[in-house]
Design a protein around this motif. Sequence first.
Motif, PDB file in Angstrom:
ATOM      1  N   GLU A 146       0.831  -1.199   0.000  1.00 45.00           N
ATOM      2  CA  GLU A 146       0.000   0.000   0.000  1.00 45.00           C
ATOM      3  C   GLU A 146       0.873   1.259   0.000  1.00 45.00           C
ATOM      4  O   GLU A 146       0.578   2.224  -0.708  1.00 45.00           O
ATOM      5  N   LYS A 147       1.960   1.234   0.774  1.00 46.74           N
ATOM      6  CA  LYS A 147       2.877   2.365   0.757  1.00 46.74           C
ATOM      7  C   LYS A 147       3.586   2.475  -0.590  1.00 46.74           C
ATOM      8  O   LYS A 147       3.787   3.581  -1.105  1.00 46.74           O
ATOM      9  N   ALA A 148       3.953   1.334  -1.172  1.00 41.70           N
ATOM     10  CA  ALA A 148       4.613   1.345  -2.485  1.00 41.70           C
ATOM     11  C   ALA A 148       3.668   1.897  -3.546  1.00 41.70           C
ATOM     12  O   ALA A 148       4.078   2.683  -4.409  1.00 41.70           O
ATOM     13  N   ASN A 149       2.418   1.501  -3.482  1.00 41.82           N
ATOM     14  CA  ASN A 149       1.435   1.987  -4.451  1.00 41.82           C
ATOM     15  C   ASN A 149       1.188   3.484  -4.266  1.00 41.82           C
ATOM     16  O   ASN A 149       0.995   4.222  -5.233  1.00 41.82           O
ATOM     17  N   PHE A 150       1.211   3.953  -3.020  1.00 39.72           N
ATOM     18  CA  PHE A 150       1.045   5.376  -2.734  1.00 39.72           C
ATOM     19  C   PHE A 150       2.223   6.163  -3.304  1.00 39.72           C
ATOM     20  O   PHE A 150       2.046   7.225  -3.911  1.00 39.72           O
ATOM     21  N   ALA A 151       3.442   5.631  -3.123  1.00 43.57           N
ATOM     22  CA  ALA A 151       4.639   6.289  -3.664  1.00 43.57           C
ATOM     23  C   ALA A 151       4.570   6.362  -5.186  1.00 43.57           C
ATOM     24  O   ALA A 151       4.946   7.379  -5.796  1.00 43.57           O
ATOM     25  N   ARG A 152       4.089   5.286  -5.815  1.00 43.83           N
ATOM     26  CA  ARG A 152       3.956   5.286  -7.276  1.00 43.83           C
ATOM     27  C   ARG A 152       2.970   6.354  -7.744  1.00 43.83           C
ATOM     28  O   ARG A 152       3.223   7.066  -8.725  1.00 43.83           O
ATOM     29  N   GLN A 153       1.857   6.492  -7.047  1.00 40.57           N
ATOM     30  CA  GLN A 153       0.875   7.506  -7.416  1.00 40.57           C
ATOM     31  C   GLN A 153       1.453   8.919  -7.288  1.00 40.57           C
ATOM     32  O   GLN A 153       1.200   9.775  -8.132  1.00 40.57           O
ATOM     33  N   MET A 154       2.235   9.146  -6.235  1.00 40.20           N
ATOM     34  CA  MET A 154       2.865  10.451  -6.075  1.00 40.20           C
ATOM     35  C   MET A 154       3.846  10.708  -7.218  1.00 40.20           C
ATOM     36  O   MET A 154       3.864  11.791  -7.811  1.00 40.20           O
ATOM     37  N   ARG A 155       4.677   9.700  -7.534  1.00 40.67           N
ATOM     38  CA  ARG A 155       5.643   9.847  -8.624  1.00 40.67           C
ATOM     39  C   ARG A 155       4.937  10.130  -9.940  1.00 40.67           C
ATOM     40  O   ARG A 155       5.314  11.035 -10.691  1.00 40.67           O
ATOM     41  N   ASP A 156       3.890   9.355 -10.233  1.00 39.15           N
ATOM     42  CA  ASP A 156       3.145   9.540 -11.479  1.00 39.15           C
ATOM     43  C   ASP A 156       2.392  10.863 -11.500  1.00 39.15           C
ATOM     44  O   ASP A 156       2.067  11.376 -12.569  1.00 39.15           O
ATOM     45  N   GLY A 157       2.109  11.401 -10.313  1.00 46.11           N
ATOM     46  CA  GLY A 157       1.438  12.687 -10.236  1.00 46.11           C
ATOM     47  C   GLY A 157       2.376  13.874 -10.415  1.00 46.11           C
ATOM     48  O   GLY A 157       1.938  15.024 -10.355  1.00 46.11           O
ATOM     49  N   GLY A 158       3.675  13.584 -10.611  1.00 48.89           N
ATOM     50  CA  GLY A 158       4.627  14.650 -10.878  1.00 48.89           C
ATOM     51  C   GLY A 158       5.379  15.159  -9.669  1.00 48.89           C
ATOM     52  O   GLY A 158       6.124  16.147  -9.772  1.00 48.89           O
ATOM     53  N   TYR A 159       5.222  14.503  -8.528  1.00 53.22           N
ATOM     54  CA  TYR A 159       5.917  14.970  -7.331  1.00 53.22           C
ATOM     55  C   TYR A 159       7.375  14.504  -7.341  1.00 53.22           C
ATOM     56  O   TYR A 159       7.678  13.373  -7.733  1.00 53.22           O
ATOM     57  N   GLU A 160       8.260  15.378  -6.896  1.00 53.65           N
ATOM     58  CA  GLU A 160       9.678  15.067  -6.880  1.00 53.65           C
ATOM     59  C   GLU A 160       9.979  14.004  -5.836  1.00 53.65           C
ATOM     60  O   GLU A 160       9.228  13.801  -4.883  1.00 53.65           O
ATOM     61  N   ARG A 161      11.126  13.329  -6.027  1.00 53.60           N
ATOM     62  CA  ARG A 161      11.499  12.245  -5.133  1.00 53.60           C
ATOM     63  C   ARG A 161      11.632  12.733  -3.681  1.00 53.60           C
ATOM     64  O   ARG A 161      11.248  12.038  -2.744  1.00 53.60           O
ATOM     65  N   LYS A 162      12.163  13.943  -3.496  1.00 52.23           N
ATOM     66  CA  LYS A 162      12.335  14.442  -2.130  1.00 52.23           C
ATOM     67  C   LYS A 162      10.988  14.687  -1.453  1.00 52.23           C
ATOM     68  O   LYS A 162      10.866  14.541  -0.226  1.00 52.23           O
ATOM     69  N   VAL A 163       9.965  15.032  -2.234  1.00 46.66           N
ATOM     70  CA  VAL A 163       8.630  15.230  -1.673  1.00 46.66           C
ATOM     71  C   VAL A 163       8.044  13.885  -1.266  1.00 46.66           C
ATOM     72  O   VAL A 163       7.406  13.759  -0.210  1.00 46.66           O
ATOM     73  N   ILE A 164       8.266  12.853  -2.085  1.00 48.82           N
ATOM     74  CA  ILE A 164       7.790  11.516  -1.749  1.00 48.82           C
ATOM     75  C   ILE A 164       8.471  11.028  -0.469  1.00 48.82           C
ATOM     76  O   ILE A 164       7.828  10.443   0.409  1.00 48.82           O
ATOM     77  N   CYS A 165       9.778  11.272  -0.369  1.00 48.90           N
ATOM     78  CA  CYS A 165      10.519  10.882   0.833  1.00 48.90           C
ATOM     79  C   CYS A 165       9.965  11.582   2.065  1.00 48.90           C
ATOM     80  O   CYS A 165       9.797  10.972   3.130  1.00 48.90           O
ATOM     81  N   ALA A 166       9.672  12.866   1.924  1.00 49.95           N
ATOM     82  CA  ALA A 166       9.139  13.629   3.056  1.00 49.95           C
ATOM     83  C   ALA A 166       7.758  13.132   3.450  1.00 49.95           C
ATOM     84  O   ALA A 166       7.428  13.044   4.636  1.00 49.95           O
ATOM     85  N   ALA A 167       6.945  12.792   2.450  1.00 44.34           N
ATOM     86  CA  ALA A 167       5.581  12.350   2.728  1.00 44.34           C
ATOM     87  C   ALA A 167       5.558  11.017   3.461  1.00 44.34           C
ATOM     88  O   ALA A 167       4.734  10.800   4.351  1.00 44.34           O
ATOM     89  N   LEU A 168       6.475  10.105   3.098  1.00 40.04           N
ATOM     90  CA  LEU A 168       6.472   8.768   3.688  1.00 40.04           C
ATOM     91  C   LEU A 168       7.529   8.583   4.765  1.00 40.04           C
ATOM     92  O   LEU A 168       7.660   7.489   5.320  1.00 40.04           O
ATOM     93  N   HIS A 169       8.298   9.646   5.056  1.00 40.91           N
ATOM     94  CA  HIS A 169       9.355   9.579   6.070  1.00 40.91           C
ATOM     95  C   HIS A 169      10.330   8.436   5.764  1.00 40.91           C
ATOM     96  O   HIS A 169      10.682   7.634   6.635  1.00 40.91           O
TER      97      HIS A 169
END
Length: 308
Positions: free
Chosen positions: A151-174
């Motif tokens: 579920e976390k991996a799928n959430f990260a994929r959605q963020m990436r596909d939504g155009g969010y930068e890797r550092k934002v994904i890291c911040a969102a998921l700690h």
Amino acid sequence: MARKNILKGLMEAPKTDNNPPARVDAAKPRYTTGAIGAVSQSIADLKRRSVIEVDPRLIDTAGLHDRLDTDTDLAALVDSIREYGQQVPVLLRPNPNDAERYQVVYGRRRVAALKQLSQPVKALVRVLDDRELVIAQGQENSARKDLTFIEKANFARQMRDGGYERKVICAALHMDKTLISRMLSVADRTPLPLIEAIGSAPGIGRDRWLALADLLEKSDRDGVALAVGETSDKRFEAVMRGLSKPRAKQSPQVETLRNEKGTAIATAKRGNDKMVLTINSKNAQGFDDWLVTHLAEIHRNWKDSTGG
């Protein structure tokens, strides 16, 4: 009395004969400068820390899809809230497309349960843009022990596909970039229909999902068809077993090739990865030698005709 009237004016929207009372967003002060602005800001800060009650029919979805088993145990949650009440507030934001509605940042299942019970939703309200919304949603997800690896991996994929930068994904998921990269590796190599067919798989961790992704790369089987089981974990195990089994060899198909008179001149035997052509030299009357001599030319002509 004058001071009381000032505070009352800060808490209420102005009324006119033509316009009904407008909803005051819990995080938006009506005045921003001067003494009144300071008081208004203080009131807004208090509101941001306060819990309000919202009609669940006024709450819309927003952000990314985090849970894979959205209906799982919802009945149990409904029974729990019916008996004990809502213990933890959800987080909402004012709907940017409709001033009279809200969007849920996190707490979707609680909102769904309370909607079934026709009970108001206890909520905190924040004014968030889309980027702040998914970060808040991701941080809430990372703090929840019940959100699974996939579920976390799928959430990260959605963020990436939504155009969010890797550092934002890291911040969102700690999480650091290495862990995010491994999650995205699994999510990218595992088709979403298969992830949804398996479900959240609470007992399956990162290493098992990586192993499944490796198997999928080597197989041409339909993993969704293999996802059969009473629980999400059992469906995962069924897919792993199905992909790990060697594919049964197909019985070779034999085709007889005949000339215009019906005489058998050759047989073609097709297997899993090859075809064996056997020519009857007696009946071929020299065709076997001619075929060997011109095979390269025939192949070249075939490639030219197919554009290969």
